[in-house]
Design an enzyme around this catalytic site. Structure first.
Site, PDB file in Angstrom:
ATOM      1  N   MET A 169      12.048  -2.348  -8.967  1.00  0.00           N
ATOM      2  CA  MET A 169      13.318  -3.094  -9.291  1.00  0.00           C
ATOM      3  C   MET A 169      13.254  -4.492  -8.846  1.00  0.00           C
ATOM      4  SD  MET A 169      15.959  -0.080  -7.616  1.00  0.00           S
ATOM      5  CE  MET A 169      17.303  -1.204  -7.983  1.00  0.00           C
ATOM      6  N   THR A 170      13.165  -5.280  -9.905  1.00  0.00           N
ATOM      7  CA  THR A 170      12.872  -6.760  -9.716  1.00  0.00           C
ATOM      8  C   THR A 170      13.963  -7.355  -8.816  1.00  0.00           C
ATOM      9  OG1 THR A 170      13.305  -7.110 -12.125  1.00  0.00           O
ATOM     10  CG2 THR A 170      11.129  -6.635 -11.427  1.00  0.00           C
ATOM     11  N   CYS A 171      15.129  -6.914  -9.342  1.00  0.00           N
ATOM     12  CA  CYS A 171      16.360  -7.745  -8.563  1.00  0.00           C
ATOM     13  C   CYS A 171      16.093  -7.524  -7.269  1.00  0.00           C
ATOM     14  CB  CYS A 171      17.588  -7.308  -9.297  1.00  0.00           C
ATOM     15  SG  CYS A 171      17.909  -5.268  -9.187  1.00  0.00           S
ATOM     16  N   ALA A 172      15.478  -6.762  -6.622  1.00  0.00           N
ATOM     17  CA  ALA A 172      15.527  -6.009  -5.238  1.00  0.00           C
ATOM     18  C   ALA A 172      14.193  -6.349  -4.670  1.00  0.00           C
ATOM     19  CB  ALA A 172      16.443  -4.662  -5.058  1.00  0.00           C
TER      20      ALA A 172
END
Length: 432
Positions: free
Chosen positions: A397-400
């Site tokens: 999960m790149t956003c996290a």
């Protein structure tokens, strides 16, 4: 963040673009939004990914496209033959799902510039007012200026490693022959040797003496035993036969008597006269966002870190203190030890691909891994009942900055699965 909560959240400007027209879309986005006081967030048509991951990937992918040789933007050398495959550009947010095949097919037909000393504008014969430089070149350098300034303002990273002379230009430093060492060491060595001959000729002439003896001494000056007029040089820019250093230069041979002029004109064409319009366009584009003069307090190396992020190798003992472990893993888990060993053995290109797979950017922010926000977190990816963990690839999960890692049966299996994921998990932000 706590500070952002106290001062009020910065406004967001969301844009949606097409991957198939990435560069043209990016040019338009920067024309419209680069100067606006809002954080730019990028999404892609047909994909569900949103937020930091797709935005970081946007800057990385646009940087990649700007390095294509077909654009004729950069001074470069021939790519040496290598057995090592080129670095991939993994782009997954939740899982290494679709889009990879199309992305790989596109990459096969791409040739990126080989600029081992960094990017610097390709010289173009031009007048003092910049006429002679293609409009598309000026447009793209203006765009690159806006892109870099917007990335810096928003705290994002590009992947455009400029050569030291490029940064010195931004800092209004006067460039000369010595600066060529940081652009093309081989050409610098050649010109430095020629300049030494020209300087020796000048010394002999200043010393005076009988004309015949002075003429004989000058005529005896050679480069490794070869007279200058037999080197096969004319007044065109090395590597650019259509770039005449002066009117009719293609028909003017270089001799010991005009050698100093030749070295001076080559240096000027590469570092000043042949790149004046391109660098002016970059400065103008940058100043459209904030004044380029505000970069004056920084050194070239500091500017590179601000734009491109930190370069650091991942030492196992240091890295383990900077990671977070959750949902099945602790710092003492065997899988974590294997992971750190695998990461430590990655090449620079593979490490960049791993970072891009996990965070969306191939570089770490200023300050390195310790400044990555959110903190890189490793969690266990549980297999379905009766299925071996070895059957799964890692997902993210790149956003996290969240890596979901199966508990593989061995370090060798983990390495193979990670390399597969970072090479194949690209081309779209999808949900697993």
């Amino acid at each position: 963040s706590r500070l952002e909560s106290r001062l009020g959240r910065l406004p967001r400007q969301k844009v949606r673009i097409s991957r198939s027209r990435l560069l043209d879309s990016a040019v338009r986005v920067m024309e419209l939004y680069a100067a606006q006081p809002a954080l730019l967030e990028v999404e892609y048509f047909g994909e569900v990914g949103t937020g930091l991951g797709p935005t970081l990937e946007f800057y990385a992918l646009v940087s990649h496209d700007l390095r294509k040789a077909e654009l004729d933007l950069w001074y470069h050398e021939e790519q040496p033959i290598s057995d090592e495959p080129p670095a991939a550009a993994p782009d997954s947010t939740e899982a290494p799902l679709g889009g990879a095949a199309a992305e790989r097919a596109r990459d096969k037909h791409e040739k990126l510039v080989h600029a081992p000393c960094g990017l610097f504008p390709r010289p173009v014969a031009q007048e003092a007012d910049g006429s002679g430089v293609p409009k598309r070149t000026i447009q793209l350098f203006t765009f690159i200026g806006r892109l870099c300034a917007k990335a810096m303002l928003d705290g994002r990273l590009v992947d455009l490693c400029f050569a030291p002379p490029f940064y010195r230009h931004l800092l209004c430093c006067e460039l000369g022959l010595e600066d060529l060492h940081d652009l093309s060491p081989q050409l610098f060595r050649s010109l430095h040797q020629l300049q030494a001959l020209a300087s020796e000729r000048s010394r002999l002439l200043r010393a005076g003496g009988k004309p015949a003896e002075v003429a004989a001494a000058v005529a005896s000056l050679t480069l490794h035993g070869c007279p200058v007029d037999q080197l096969g040089l004319d007044f065109t820019l090395p590597g650019f036969p259509d770039f005449e250093l002066k009117p009719g230069g293609a028909d003017v041979d270089v001799t010991i008597d005009n050698l100093g002029e030749y070295v001076r004109l080559v240096t000027d064409a590469l570092l000043v006269g042949g790149v004046r319009a391109q660098l002016a366009a970059f400065r103008q584009g940058f100043s459209d966002v904030f004044l380029v003069s505000r970069l004056a307090p920084f050194t070239p190396s500091e500017l590179d870190v601000l734009l491109n992020g930190a370069r650091e190798r991942w030492d196992k003992a240091t890295v383990i203190e900077l990671l977070k472990f959750d949902h099945g893993y602790t710092r003492s888990s065997a899988a974590i030890s294997h992971l750190l060993d695998v990461i430590a053995d990655l090449t620079d290109a593979q490490l960049a691909s791993f970072l891009k797979f996990v965070t969306g950017s191939p570089r770490l922010p200023v300050g390195g891994l310790a400044r990555l926000s959110p903190r890189l977190t490793i969690v266990q990816k549980k297999p379905e009942s009766g299925v071996s963990p070895d059957a799964y690839l890692p997902s993210v999960m790149t956003c996290a900055n969240y890596l979901k890692l199966p508990d593989y049966s061995s370090k060798e299996v983990m390495r193979e699965r990670i390399l597969t994921a970072i090479n194949e998990g690209q081309g779209a932000f999808l949900l697993s």
